[in-house]
Design a protein around this motif. Sequence first.
Motif, PDB file in Angstrom:
ATOM      1  N   PRO A 285      93.823 -16.376  27.243  1.00 41.46           N
ATOM      2  CA  PRO A 285      94.349 -16.284  25.881  1.00 41.46           C
ATOM      3  C   PRO A 285      95.790 -15.764  25.834  1.00 41.46           C
ATOM      4  O   PRO A 285      96.579 -16.207  24.985  1.00 41.46           O
ATOM      5  N   ILE A 286      96.145 -14.850  26.728  1.00 42.65           N
ATOM      6  CA  ILE A 286      97.514 -14.311  26.703  1.00 42.65           C
ATOM      7  C   ILE A 286      98.529 -15.443  26.898  1.00 42.65           C
ATOM      8  O   ILE A 286      99.498 -15.568  26.152  1.00 42.65           O
ATOM      9  N   LEU A 287      98.305 -16.286  27.893  1.00 45.76           N
ATOM     10  CA  LEU A 287      99.276 -17.361  28.165  1.00 45.76           C
ATOM     11  C   LEU A 287      99.304 -18.389  27.046  1.00 45.76           C
ATOM     12  O   LEU A 287     100.329 -19.043  26.838  1.00 45.76           O
ATOM     13  N   SER A 288      98.203 -18.518  26.306  1.00 44.55           N
ATOM     14  CA  SER A 288      98.223 -19.501  25.216  1.00 44.55           C
ATOM     15  C   SER A 288      99.159 -19.049  24.091  1.00 44.55           C
ATOM     16  O   SER A 288      99.519 -19.846  23.234  1.00 44.55           O
ATOM     17  N   LEU A 289      99.584 -17.781  24.116  1.00 49.07           N
ATOM     18  CA  LEU A 289     100.526 -17.289  23.099  1.00 49.07           C
ATOM     19  C   LEU A 289     101.954 -17.129  23.644  1.00 49.07           C
ATOM     20  O   LEU A 289     102.878 -16.843  22.889  1.00 49.07           O
ATOM     21  N   LEU A 290     102.125 -17.301  24.960  1.00 47.64           N
ATOM     22  CA  LEU A 290     103.456 -17.074  25.548  1.00 47.64           C
ATOM     23  C   LEU A 290     104.391 -18.234  25.236  1.00 47.64           C
ATOM     24  O   LEU A 290     104.067 -19.388  25.483  1.00 47.64           O
ATOM     25  N   GLU A 291     105.557 -17.911  24.682  1.00 47.63           N
ATOM     26  CA  GLU A 291     106.557 -18.947  24.411  1.00 47.63           C
ATOM     27  C   GLU A 291     107.633 -18.982  25.474  1.00 47.63           C
ATOM     28  O   GLU A 291     108.232 -20.019  25.717  1.00 47.63           O
ATOM     29  N   SER A 292     107.905 -17.854  26.096  1.00 51.72           N
ATOM     30  CA  SER A 292     108.944 -17.803  27.138  1.00 51.72           C
ATOM     31  C   SER A 292     108.498 -18.637  28.332  1.00 51.72           C
ATOM     32  O   SER A 292     107.300 -18.817  28.553  1.00 51.72           O
ATOM     33  N   PRO A 293     109.464 -19.160  29.106  1.00 52.10           N
ATOM     34  CA  PRO A 293     109.100 -20.001  30.256  1.00 52.10           C
ATOM     35  C   PRO A 293     108.478 -19.176  31.388  1.00 52.10           C
ATOM     36  O   PRO A 293     109.143 -18.324  31.979  1.00 52.10           O
ATOM     37  N   LEU A 294     107.203 -19.454  31.699  1.00 52.17           N
ATOM     38  CA  LEU A 294     106.482 -18.652  32.691  1.00 52.17           C
ATOM     39  C   LEU A 294     107.080 -18.799  34.095  1.00 52.17           C
ATOM     40  O   LEU A 294     107.188 -17.813  34.827  1.00 52.17           O
ATOM     41  N   GLY A 295     107.458 -20.021  34.459  1.00 51.96           N
ATOM     42  CA  GLY A 295     108.018 -20.243  35.800  1.00 51.96           C
ATOM     43  C   GLY A 295     109.284 -19.419  35.999  1.00 51.96           C
ATOM     44  O   GLY A 295     109.466 -18.776  37.034  1.00 51.96           O
ATOM     45  N   GLU A 296     110.148 -19.431  34.991  1.00 52.79           N
ATOM     46  CA  GLU A 296     111.397 -18.662  35.097  1.00 52.79           C
ATOM     47  C   GLU A 296     111.112 -17.171  35.187  1.00 52.79           C
ATOM     48  O   GLU A 296     111.761 -16.438  35.932  1.00 52.79           O
TER      49      GLU A 296
END
Length: 406
Positions: A285-296
């Motif tokens: 659920p946390i990642l489903s709300l993340l807007e920033s680029p995860l790879g970066e």
Amino acid sequence: MRVLLIGSGGREHALAEALAADESVDTLICAPGNPGMARLGECVRVNANDPAAVASLAVTSAADLVIVGPEAPLVAGVADAVRAKGVPVYGPSREAARIEGSKAFAKEVMAAANVPTAAARACRSREEIEAALDEFGAPYVVKDDGLAAGKGVIVTEDREAALVHGLECERVVVEEYLDGPEVSLFVVSDGEAARPLLPAQDFKRVGDGGSGPNTGGMGAYTPLPWAPDDLVAQIMTTVAEPTLAELARRGTPFVGTLYCGLALTSKGLKVVEFNARFGDPEIQPILSLLESPLGELLYAAATGRLADFGTLWWREGAAVCVVVANEGYPESTVTGRPIYGADQEGVLHAGTALDAAGQLIATGGRVLNCVGTGASVAQARQEAYALAEGVKLEGGHFRRDIAAGI
Ligand code: AMP
Ligand code: GLY
């Protein structure tokens, strides 16, 4: 950039989705991956727990970044082997991963860093176990001092059961019981700088109302509308930052996710456990709300440049994950049954495979993760349960009370 993601569970499927959504990630390779991840990148077979095999895959696949999802490869030294090849890796060294791999080591680091945690005794004999049980009293908390996927711990009012569990463990830690709600906070670190993600709460017992045995986690939600506004800041200053500083001081800086598992007790915030990776199922659920680029973000952590990374951006609202588990989980698991209804948006694969005929089958204890989002926890919960209801798996089960009443 080319990203090699190690692992095959629901956590890794969630990471893969977020990586695929990051424009800076042009190639995603999952090893070994799962049928859900195969839609987002190439899946390559590898023994994820073999440091030499993963390091050589990192080189042959020309990875710019390796992300190690689960704890077992970290404790086996996979991150060290990849780092030794000069490839940036998100995941702590074997030495730093001992914060999860050994409860006794974690307690030692916390004592040195003055981090609040449950009082504990490492015991070597029946006499020592009994003395510790009587010192702390019921409810008894008895932990296997090693990796047990969250299942090596028992919390019980029954002194005999506590003693029996203690005698079964090779090395055992007996602990003071911590009351109050639990919170998981994942802190991304490059060894010095640290960034918290949203706080979450998971549901560890298999049954409704917290009944039955502990599992790896049956559901989770984020954020925590009931938590004090300064909760994350407090965890950073009293727990995460001193722990990361202590690990750096020892010459084993922690690069990766410091998973802070906490209890908000009547006597203040205390650490229940540390892990060396993202929590499963909280990260879904946390990642489903993340807007920033995860790879970066993870590349910045892997290359010591986290301090330069901008603010993390999050979608408004909330997210809930409901885990669909196999019959018999967590005690025993019936595997090989067909799954229908898994190809819905928001359904992540955790323990699945394709059989020879191409049919999706259940292979693990936790089979699918149903992630719903919405303006509130209640709305996100409705969506997650609608997804779970849409899954057909004979003998499959899920808790009905994930994030209820929040
Ligand atoms: P651990 O593997 O240390 O995370 O423990 C698994 C679960 O057991 C935790 O998430 C808690 O729900 C419970 N637990 C562990 N330690 C304690 C404690 N000292 N007091 C109360 N519950 C605990
Ligand atoms: N959700 C608990 C864990 O990942 O250990």
